[in-house]
Design a protein around this motif. Sequence first.
Motif, PDB file in Angstrom:
ATOM      1  N   VAL A  29      52.550   2.450   5.051  1.00 10.30           N
ATOM      2  CA  VAL A  29      51.999   3.773   5.315  1.00 10.30           C
ATOM      3  C   VAL A  29      51.501   4.316   3.991  1.00 10.30           C
ATOM      4  CG1 VAL A  29      52.506   6.117   6.082  1.00 10.30           C
ATOM      5  CG2 VAL A  29      53.541   4.173   7.263  1.00 10.30           C
ATOM      6  N   VAL A  30      50.237   4.769   3.976  1.00  6.02           N
ATOM      7  CA  VAL A  30      49.675   5.355   2.767  1.00  6.02           C
ATOM      8  C   VAL A  30      49.359   6.818   3.028  1.00  6.02           C
ATOM      9  CG1 VAL A  30      48.730   3.181   1.912  1.00  6.02           C
ATOM     10  CG2 VAL A  30      47.310   4.658   3.318  1.00  6.02           C
ATOM     11  N   THR A  40      36.908  11.505   7.997  1.00  6.63           N
ATOM     12  CA  THR A  40      37.748  10.538   8.705  1.00  6.63           C
ATOM     13  C   THR A  40      39.220  10.736   8.367  1.00  6.63           C
ATOM     14  OG1 THR A  40      35.924   8.954   8.623  1.00  6.63           O
ATOM     15  CG2 THR A  40      38.100   8.091   9.199  1.00  6.63           C
ATOM     16  N   TYR A  41      39.525  10.754   7.077  1.00  7.49           N
ATOM     17  CA  TYR A  41      40.884  11.006   6.600  1.00  7.49           C
ATOM     18  C   TYR A  41      40.798  12.112   5.562  1.00  7.49           C
ATOM     19  CZ  TYR A  41      41.746   6.423   8.663  1.00  7.49           C
ATOM     20  OH  TYR A  41      41.822   5.368   9.526  1.00  7.49           O
ATOM     21  N   ARG A  42      41.694  13.076   5.677  1.00  9.52           N
ATOM     22  CA  ARG A  42      41.713  14.209   4.754  1.00  9.52           C
ATOM     23  C   ARG A  42      42.922  14.112   3.831  1.00  9.52           C
ATOM     24  NH1 ARG A  42      40.663  18.243   9.593  1.00  9.52           N
ATOM     25  NH2 ARG A  42      42.903  18.071   9.629  1.00  9.52           N
ATOM     26  N   HIS A  43      42.862  14.860   2.747  1.00 11.99           N
ATOM     27  CA  HIS A  43      43.965  14.913   1.790  1.00 11.99           C
ATOM     28  C   HIS A  43      45.274  15.211   2.528  1.00 11.99           C
ATOM     29  CE1 HIS A  43      45.921  15.573  -2.066  1.00 11.99           C
ATOM     30  NE2 HIS A  43      46.511  16.619  -1.504  1.00 11.99           N
ATOM     31  N   GLY A  44      46.284  14.396   2.291  1.00 12.12           N
ATOM     32  CA  GLY A  44      47.590  14.584   2.920  1.00 12.12           C
ATOM     33  C   GLY A  44      47.791  13.785   4.199  1.00 12.12           C
ATOM     34  N   ASP A  45      46.724  13.261   4.786  1.00  8.23           N
ATOM     35  CA  ASP A  45      46.883  12.441   5.997  1.00  8.23           C
ATOM     36  C   ASP A  45      47.688  11.187   5.669  1.00  8.23           C
ATOM     37  OD1 ASP A  45      45.389  14.150   7.562  1.00  8.23           O
ATOM     38  OD2 ASP A  45      43.602  12.885   7.613  1.00  8.23           O
ATOM     39  N   ARG A  46      48.469  10.749   6.636  1.00  4.41           N
ATOM     40  CA  ARG A  46      49.231   9.501   6.508  1.00  4.41           C
ATOM     41  C   ARG A  46      48.591   8.478   7.440  1.00  4.41           C
ATOM     42  NH1 ARG A  46      54.081   9.546   4.146  1.00  4.41           N
ATOM     43  NH2 ARG A  46      55.124   8.335   5.738  1.00  4.41           N
ATOM     44  N   VAL A  47      48.330   7.286   6.887  1.00  3.88           N
ATOM     45  CA  VAL A  47      47.594   6.251   7.607  1.00  3.88           C
ATOM     46  C   VAL A  47      48.435   4.984   7.680  1.00  3.88           C
ATOM     47  CG1 VAL A  47      45.474   4.875   7.628  1.00  3.88           C
ATOM     48  CG2 VAL A  47      45.422   7.229   6.773  1.00  3.88           C
ATOM     49  N   VAL A  63      39.681   0.029   4.361  1.00  2.23           N
ATOM     50  CA  VAL A  63      40.663  -0.813   3.682  1.00  2.23           C
ATOM     51  C   VAL A  63      41.369  -0.039   2.581  1.00  2.23           C
ATOM     52  CG1 VAL A  63      39.469  -2.993   4.162  1.00  2.23           C
ATOM     53  CG2 VAL A  63      38.898  -1.725   2.098  1.00  2.23           C
ATOM     54  N   VAL A  64      42.563  -0.500   2.249  1.00  6.27           N
ATOM     55  CA  VAL A  64      43.294  -0.006   1.090  1.00  6.27           C
ATOM     56  C   VAL A  64      43.195  -1.101   0.039  1.00  6.27           C
ATOM     57  CG1 VAL A  64      45.556   0.656   0.186  1.00  6.27           C
ATOM     58  CG2 VAL A  64      44.830   1.435   2.448  1.00  6.27           C
ATOM     59  N   VAL A  65      42.812  -0.699  -1.172  1.00  6.36           N
ATOM     60  CA  VAL A  65      42.533  -1.656  -2.244  1.00  6.36           C
ATOM     61  C   VAL A  65      43.293  -1.251  -3.504  1.00  6.36           C
ATOM     62  CG1 VAL A  65      40.690  -2.603  -3.693  1.00  6.36           C
ATOM     63  CG2 VAL A  65      40.227  -2.062  -1.314  1.00  6.36           C
ATOM     64  N   ASP A  66      43.851  -2.239  -4.188  1.00  9.05           N
ATOM     65  CA  ASP A  66      44.399  -2.029  -5.532  1.00  9.05           C
ATOM     66  C   ASP A  66      43.289  -2.391  -6.504  1.00  9.05           C
ATOM     67  OD1 ASP A  66      46.973  -1.126  -5.046  1.00  9.05           O
ATOM     68  OD2 ASP A  66      47.819  -3.138  -4.958  1.00  9.05           O
ATOM     69  N   LEU A  67      42.618  -1.387  -7.046  1.00  9.85           N
ATOM     70  CA  LEU A  67      41.511  -1.660  -7.965  1.00  9.85           C
ATOM     71  C   LEU A  67      42.033  -2.351  -9.219  1.00  9.85           C
ATOM     72  CD1 LEU A  67      39.491   1.666  -7.762  1.00  9.85           C
ATOM     73  CD2 LEU A  67      38.952  -0.518  -6.690  1.00  9.85           C
ATOM     74  N   LEU A 146      44.821   1.001  10.329  1.00 10.06           N
ATOM     75  CA  LEU A 146      44.935   0.867  11.778  1.00 10.06           C
ATOM     76  C   LEU A 146      44.734   2.195  12.488  1.00 10.06           C
ATOM     77  CD1 LEU A 146      48.006  -1.516  12.103  1.00 10.06           C
ATOM     78  CD2 LEU A 146      45.579  -2.096  12.289  1.00 10.06           C
ATOM     79  N   ARG A 147      45.450   3.218  12.001  1.00 13.14           N
ATOM     80  CA  ARG A 147      45.369   4.507  12.694  1.00 13.14           C
ATOM     81  C   ARG A 147      45.953   5.616  11.837  1.00 13.14           C
ATOM     82  NH1 ARG A 147      50.195   6.050  15.949  1.00 13.14           N
ATOM     83  NH2 ARG A 147      48.700   7.405  16.937  1.00 13.14           N
ATOM     84  N   LEU A 148      45.521   6.819  12.158  1.00 12.88           N
ATOM     85  CA  LEU A 148      46.052   8.018  11.540  1.00 12.88           C
ATOM     86  C   LEU A 148      47.426   8.294  12.161  1.00 12.88           C
ATOM     87  CD1 LEU A 148      45.497  10.526   9.731  1.00 12.88           C
ATOM     88  CD2 LEU A 148      44.483  11.576  11.759  1.00 12.88           C
ATOM     89  N   LEU A 149      48.425   8.536  11.309  1.00  7.94           N
ATOM     90  CA  LEU A 149      49.765   8.819  11.826  1.00  7.94           C
ATOM     91  C   LEU A 149      50.019  10.314  11.984  1.00  7.94           C
ATOM     92  CD1 LEU A 149      51.955   6.307   9.841  1.00  7.94           C
ATOM     93  CD2 LEU A 149      51.241   6.172  12.232  1.00  7.94           C
ATOM     94  N   ARG A 150      49.504  11.088  11.039  1.00  7.79           N
ATOM     95  CA  ARG A 150      49.791  12.515  11.065  1.00  7.79           C
ATOM     96  C   ARG A 150      48.699  13.264  10.336  1.00  7.79           C
ATOM     97  NH1 ARG A 150      54.881  14.634   7.830  1.00  7.79           N
ATOM     98  NH2 ARG A 150      53.591  13.823   6.197  1.00  7.79           N
TER      99      ARG A 150
END
Length: 151
Positions: A29-30, A40-47, A63-67, A146-150
Amino acid sequence: MIRQAAVAAAAAAAVLTGWLVWLRRRHLVVTVRGPSMAPTYRHGDRVLVRRRRGGRLRTGQVVVVDLPEGIRPLPEGVGPEEAVIHRRVIKRVAAVAGEPAPFPVEGAEPVVPPGCLALLGDNPDGSGDSRQYGYVPADAVVGVALRLLRR
């Protein structure tokens, strides 16, 4: 009878623990920080993110990436123990290897090279992405959203 109930409870706990371990190995969870993926996703959203390396990605996936070090400058005062947190970003795949980049990348060819991705934030005015730091290695991908959690 009590012994059977205790054995059944222990077995259920073992199954649950095994399931939770499996779930943590496959998902994470990020928490979104900043405006780069709005709306699509705002500050504080958990994905919820499924852990997955860079192979078999498609244009349009988030995607989530480690730059890698050096691609994105770290904020002042960030120590080595916090560096990974500040290098992890959530972006949309704009193009995969072999596809034309949807924007010019300074000093790079117009087609995404093998093993690389072009990444964009959904909020072009508030996003640091491949337009600034160029193509990103596909093996830097941690997972696919996958999806927005909150919200």
